[in-house]
Scaffold this active site. Structure first.
Site, mmCIF file in Angstrom:
data_model
loop_
_atom_site.group_PDB
_atom_site.id
_atom_site.type_symbol
_atom_site.label_atom_id
_atom_site.label_comp_id
_atom_site.label_asym_id
_atom_site.label_seq_id
_atom_site.Cartn_x
_atom_site.Cartn_y
_atom_site.Cartn_z
ATOM 1 N N CYS A 36 36.681 56.327 86.292
ATOM 2 C CA CYS A 36 37.421 57.582 86.133
ATOM 3 C C CYS A 36 36.920 58.635 87.114
ATOM 4 O O CYS A 36 37.569 59.641 87.307
ATOM 5 C CB CYS A 36 37.315 58.105 84.703
ATOM 6 S SG CYS A 36 35.650 58.564 84.225
ATOM 7 N N CYS A 105 32.530 57.283 77.091
ATOM 8 C CA CYS A 105 32.171 58.551 77.745
ATOM 9 C C CYS A 105 30.782 59.003 77.293
ATOM 10 O O CYS A 105 30.036 59.609 78.068
ATOM 11 C CB CYS A 105 33.183 59.634 77.419
ATOM 12 S SG CYS A 105 34.894 59.131 77.680
#
Ligand code: FES
Length: 142
Positions: A36, A105
């Site tokens: 990402c 994350c």
């Protein structure tokens, strides 16, 4: 996609704690998520083996910001050994949980703490954290 964030995640996302840079940090950890492209930087000050101050900068999603904010609160005032025990799951739990697609994350936050300690140990003892490879960043699934 709007993820289902807990109130606590939203609160840390809106008012992140310990944001910023630090002058003359004792350790700096930079980790990135190769997929990402999110980046997290963590700075620590250490005195007598205790983390006396922490700051972070995160260029990333809401979960990355909330978990870095929470992890700075969780390691401040802790010894190096205690801070090393901080797991991404403990950070997520302290935030009231994360949606499953956002769990990865939180790995970034755990890695940023470890990278900062690794840097601190290299500077002070000449040896980093055994087995720690900051390049092994977590993989984002979208
Ligand atoms: Fe990349 Fe959350 S860290 S989407």
């Amino acid at each position: 996609m709007a993820a289902n964030y807990s109130e606590k995640v939203m609160e840390h996302f809106r008012n992140p704690r310990n944001v910023g840079e630090m002058e003359n940090p004792d350790g700096v950890g930079k980790v990135g998520n190769p997929t990402c492209g999110d980046i997290m930087e963590m700075y620590i000050k250490v005195k007598d083996n205790v983390i006396t101050d922490v700051k972070f900068k995160t260029f990333g999603c809401g979960a990355a910001i909330a978990t870095s904010s929470m992890s700075t609160e969780m390691i401040k005032g802790k010894t190096i050994e205690e801070a090393l025990k901080l797991s991404n799951r403990a950070v997520a739990d302290a935030l009231g949980g994360l949606p499953p697609v956002k769990m990865h994350c939180s790995v970034l936050a755990e890695e940023a703490v470890k990278a900062a300690i690794d840097d601190y140990l290299k500077k002070t003892t000449g040896k980093g954290l055994p087995g720690f490879k900051p390049s092994d960043g977590p993989i984002c699934e979208h």
